[in-house]
Scaffold this active site. Structure first.
Site, PDB file in Angstrom:
ATOM      1  N   ASP A 125     -10.049  -5.532  -3.475  1.00 45.61           N
ATOM      2  CA  ASP A 125      -9.477  -4.565  -2.530  1.00 45.61           C
ATOM      3  C   ASP A 125     -10.468  -3.427  -2.305  1.00 45.61           C
ATOM      4  O   ASP A 125     -10.956  -2.812  -3.261  1.00 45.61           O
ATOM      5  CB  ASP A 125      -8.162  -4.027  -3.134  1.00 45.61           C
ATOM      6  CG  ASP A 125      -7.324  -3.245  -2.142  1.00 45.61           C
ATOM      7  OD1 ASP A 125      -7.885  -2.399  -1.437  1.00 45.61           O
ATOM      8  OD2 ASP A 125      -6.105  -3.469  -2.109  1.00 45.61           O
ATOM      9  N   SER A 185       0.830  -1.204   0.000  1.00 48.10           N
ATOM     10  CA  SER A 185       0.000   0.000   0.000  1.00 48.10           C
ATOM     11  C   SER A 185       0.872   1.266   0.000  1.00 48.10           C
ATOM     12  O   SER A 185       1.619   1.475  -0.955  1.00 48.10           O
ATOM     13  CB  SER A 185      -0.962  -0.068   1.192  1.00 48.10           C
ATOM     14  OG  SER A 185      -2.003   0.843   1.005  1.00 48.10           O
ATOM     15  N   HIS A 220      -7.491  -5.869   0.866  1.00 45.69           N
ATOM     16  CA  HIS A 220      -6.262  -5.100   1.110  1.00 45.69           C
ATOM     17  C   HIS A 220      -5.504  -5.580   2.351  1.00 45.69           C
ATOM     18  O   HIS A 220      -4.453  -5.040   2.684  1.00 45.69           O
ATOM     19  CB  HIS A 220      -6.651  -3.621   1.296  1.00 45.69           C
ATOM     20  CG  HIS A 220      -5.527  -2.658   1.118  1.00 45.69           C
ATOM     21  ND1 HIS A 220      -4.861  -2.489  -0.080  1.00 45.69           N
ATOM     22  CD2 HIS A 220      -4.925  -1.788   1.978  1.00 45.69           C
ATOM     23  CE1 HIS A 220      -3.925  -1.577   0.058  1.00 45.69           C
ATOM     24  NE2 HIS A 220      -3.925  -1.138   1.301  1.00 45.69           N
TER      25      HIS A 220
END
Ligand SMILES: N[C@@H](CCC(=O)N[C@@H](CSC=O)C(=O)NCC(=O)O)C(=O)O
Length: 277
Positions: free
Chosen positions: A224, A148, A256
């Site tokens: 996600d 991320s 995620h």
């Protein structure tokens, strides 16, 4: 450079350590983790830097990614830096995605962030000097990955310093921060309105302009919950335009979370081990 040991635990035949030091880059005490595989008992081993995402410390990936088993098998060390400076005298914001826990791997130039938020310098200069001076790590065999916000850091650092980072991968990276609410707010706060500075920290822009000399591995969960913020399509399009060698994998059903990361972490460590030798 001095540091103190917070903890050391045996893990898959190696040592998972947590250490603390006074950072010149951030002007704060910083905590980081190093996993040394069993092979490090016999000599220097390749290194994989793992940069974490929003809200994380050094601890999230260390305890949730399941990376040690594979690092032990492939004989590669793992380094888990924190994601920002921390402490009472350090600027912060109420939002989880700005300030402490959200350094975005840039060197802030704007008030009130500039005195401490120097995570680019910390991760690419100060922490490397410390770990290569004190652990059996091969400076010539470094790869970088992240999740991320950490995937953003890994890609932008690798494309800026490809001679140093000989392999790169990312899990669900923030792929086009200049055009996302995970980016615009933070770049404005840390870097001001200079969009040239933003672009040098945007993986899609860097991919379009310079790419990476080796192959790139990206895994992205197709389910996600942050797809609108991550903007994987911008990076995929930039890879196509650049004719960038590599693999961009949309993983059906994955979100995620660290369940996603731990599912594919073996692939990533193998990817790096094969390229770092
Ligand atoms: N509001 C959420 C968002 C935080 C979150 O999902 N953080 C991710 C990284 S997101 C991009 O950088 C993360 O890695 N969290 C740590 C974990 O252990 O899962 C929230 O505050 O939960």
């Amino acid at each position: 450079m001095k540091f103190e040991t917070v903890s050391e635990n045996r893990s898959f035949g190696g040592i998972q350590g947590v250490y603390r030091h006074q950072s010149e880059a951030t002007g704060t005490t910083m905590t980081f983790a190093v996993y040394l595989p069993p092979a490090a008992e016999h000599g220097k081993v390749p290194v994989l830097w793992y940069l974490s995402g929003l809200t994380c410390t050094h601890e999230n990936a260390m305890t949730k990614a399941g990376a040690q088993e594979w690092a032990a098998e492939y004989g590669i060390a793992l380094i888990f830096p924190d994601t920002s400076p921390r402490g009472e005298g350090v600027a912060d914001d109420e939002a989880y995605d700005l300030g402490q826990g959200a350094g975005f791997y840039v060197d802030a130039t704007q008030k009130p962030w500039a005195p401490h938020f120097r995570m680019w310098h910390y991760v690419t200069h100060e922490l490397p000097e410390l770990v290569f001076s004190n652990f059996p790590l091969d400076r010539e065999a470094q790869g970088i990955t992240g999740h991320s916000m950490g995937g953003h850091g890994a890609l932008t650092i690798a494309m800026t310093m490809p001679e140093r980072y000989r392999s790169v991968s990312a899990f669900a990276p923030i792929a086009n921060p200049s055009d996302s609410d995970w980016g615009r707010k933070q770049f404005t706060a840390y870097l001001g309105d200079d969009h040239a500075a933003w672009e040098s920290h945007d993986a899609s822009v860097l991919m379009r302009e310079r790419g990476y000399p080796g192959e790139v591995l990206i895994d992205q969960g197709a389910s996600d919950q942050f797809l609108d913020l991550l903007k994987p399509a911008s990076l995929a399009q930039a890879m196509i335009e650049r004719r960038q060698p590599g693999e961009f994998r949309m993983q059906k059903g994955y979100d995620h979370s660290y369940f996603f990361v731990q599912t594919f972490v073996a692939d990533h460590i193998r990817w790096h081990a094969e390229r770092l030798g």
